[in-house]
Design a protein around this motif. Structure first.
Motif, PDB file in Angstrom:
ATOM      1  N   SER A 109       0.855  -1.183   0.000  1.00 15.10           N
ATOM      2  CA  SER A 109       0.000   0.000   0.000  1.00 15.10           C
ATOM      3  C   SER A 109       0.893   1.236   0.000  1.00 15.10           C
ATOM      4  O   SER A 109       1.786   1.373   0.834  1.00 15.10           O
ATOM      5  N   ILE A 110       0.655   2.137  -0.956  1.00 16.14           N
ATOM      6  CA  ILE A 110       1.537   3.292  -1.098  1.00 16.14           C
ATOM      7  C   ILE A 110       0.838   4.600  -0.737  1.00 16.14           C
ATOM      8  O   ILE A 110       1.427   5.678  -0.871  1.00 16.14           O
ATOM      9  N   ALA A 111      -0.410   4.544  -0.273  1.00 18.18           N
ATOM     10  CA  ALA A 111      -1.178   5.775  -0.017  1.00 18.18           C
ATOM     11  C   ALA A 111      -0.985   6.230   1.421  1.00 18.18           C
ATOM     12  O   ALA A 111      -0.934   5.424   2.353  1.00 18.18           O
ATOM     13  N   GLU A 112      -0.864   7.536   1.597  1.00 19.14           N
ATOM     14  CA  GLU A 112      -0.878   8.161   2.911  1.00 19.14           C
ATOM     15  C   GLU A 112      -1.665   9.455   2.838  1.00 19.14           C
ATOM     16  O   GLU A 112      -1.885  10.001   1.754  1.00 19.14           O
ATOM     17  N   GLU A 113      -2.103   9.955   3.995  1.00 18.36           N
ATOM     18  CA  GLU A 113      -3.008  11.105   4.028  1.00 18.36           C
ATOM     19  C   GLU A 113      -2.228  12.421   3.947  1.00 18.36           C
ATOM     20  O   GLU A 113      -1.127  12.537   4.467  1.00 18.36           O
TER      21      GLU A 113
END
Length: 397
Positions: free
Chosen positions: A384-388
């Motif tokens: 998972s490569i998504a961050e906020e």
């Protein structure tokens, strides 16, 4: 004759009869109904028998009539035990005090357990229980009925559906059933989902927000993946971007593994210490002195005393110091390579979550030096490569 029942309770003696007319004495004993057993006669000049203690005192007139003499060779039963006990007043007093102490300690509350609570802290339940008189070292007879305690605790803790109080031995258990409440969703500020590293997108799913990249797109660290801005230049709406974005990431690891592995083994030598335990205190009885081992492991074995279904707050504790010695084992380069790769894989999964997949690995460089194996390894990882990224910190896409 047959051995009488409960002769230990009534008391009995083993006697030897000599001289006089022993046969006549035995006949008189039978006529008088005196209870004797294990009768053994020796050539008519000597006889041995067991007789009840109350009947022994009825032998005197029979002995005078037959001219026999009697000698007591053994005593048994409760009357003789009590007579010996009365001569040892300190021992008798200590035994009485021990029984009183065991009864008193088993009547106290030594432990309060709380079960079933998830949202309500245990300290809050224990504080409410203490106000109702439930706490360690409280006398059991001072507690109210379990039903009444359950009702009062339920009133004191409004976030519960039911509370049960039960006492088993010296432990009180408070079983809590919490009331079901709807889960409150946390309040979130509008945000983007951005890439936390350079990667190639393999999967993108936007639950909320607008995806701005596609599968097989190469992205850089910080690039917006799912935008929290909806609409056009004239009509826009900021939302909380939600979704999942996975991508291929390449990670380079430098690994070193020593070829000499050290581990501890038991030698078989040990030293024990023995304690008497009373509550939170322990008094050592033997095993004094410093442990003679430079390296050792300590194992404890606590055995509390029990009486019926009660576990008493006293018992025995044995501590054993077991000597250990350090041994060295020479490993091969192949073993070190396998061990190093395994450690690197575990580190990648631990840092990036269970959904992380290691697709390939390549050893870029390997050397053996100073008793160690050094490697540089390149891993291809799908993660998972998504961050906020909050919109207030963003200047567009």
């Amino acid at each position: 004759m047959k051995q009488p029942s409960l002769y230990k309770l009534r008391g009995a003696v083993r006697i030897t009869v000599t001289g006089g007319d022993i046969e006549a004495l035995i006949n008189m004993v039978a006529e008088q109904g005196l209870e004797v057993w294990n009768l053994r006669a020796h050539d008519g000049r000597k006889a041995e028998m067991n007789i009840l203690l109350p009947h022994f005192f009825r032998l005197r007139p029979l002995l005078k009539r037959t001219g026999c003499r009697v000698k007591v060779t053994h005593r048994s039963g409760i009357p003789f035990f009590m007579a010996r006990l009365m001569k040892r007043k300190f021992f008798l007093g200590g035994m009485v005090l021990f029984v009183i102490a065991m009864f008193a300690l088993s009547s106290m509350v030594w432990n309060v357990e709380v079960k079933g609570n998830v949202k309500i802290p245990t300290d809050v339940v224990l504080a409410a229980a203490k106000k109702e008189g439930i706490y360690p070292f409280q006398w059991g007879f001072r507690l109210q009925s379990q039903d009444k305690l359950s009702r009062q605790l339920a009133l004191a803790l409004p976030d519960v559906t039911w509370i049960g109080v039960s006492k088993e031995g010296t432990t009180i258990t408070i079983q809590v059933v919490e009331s079901a409440q709807p889960q409150r969703e946390p309040l979130l500020n509008p945000r983007h989902l951005v890439s936390k590293s350079d990667a190639v997108v393999t999967q993108i799913y936007a639950e909320q927000g607008r995806p701005v990249v596609q599968k097989d797109t190469r992205v850089k660290k910080g690039q917006v993946l799912i935008s929290g801005i909806l609409g056009d230049e004239e009509n826009t709406e900021n939302v909380v971007a939600k979704g999942e974005v996975r991508g291929l990431v390449w990670r380079e690891y430098e690994v070193e593994v020593p070829l000499v592995q050290k581990h501890n083994t038991m030698t078989g030598e040990s030293k024990e210490r023995f304690y008497v335990v009373l509550g939170d205190w322990a008094v050592q009885l033997w095993g004094y002195g410093k442990t003679p081992f430079s390296s050792f492991n300590t194992a404890s074995d606590h055995k509390p005393l029990t009486w019926r279904s009660f576990t008493l707050p006293m018992g025995w504790l044995t501590e054993t110091d077991m000597e250990t010695t350090q041994q060295e084992e020479q490993k091969t380069v192949a073993w070190a390579r396998t061990k190093g790769l395994e450690g690197a894989r575990n580190d990648i999964i631990a840092k990036n979550g269970k959904g992380t997949k290691i697709l390939s690995e390549k050893i870029l460089h390997e050397k053996k030096e100073n008793g160690k194996v050094y490697m540089k390894v390149l891993f291809e990882v799908e993660e998972s490569i998504a961050e906020e990224l909050p919109l207030v910190h963003s200047q567009g896409e």
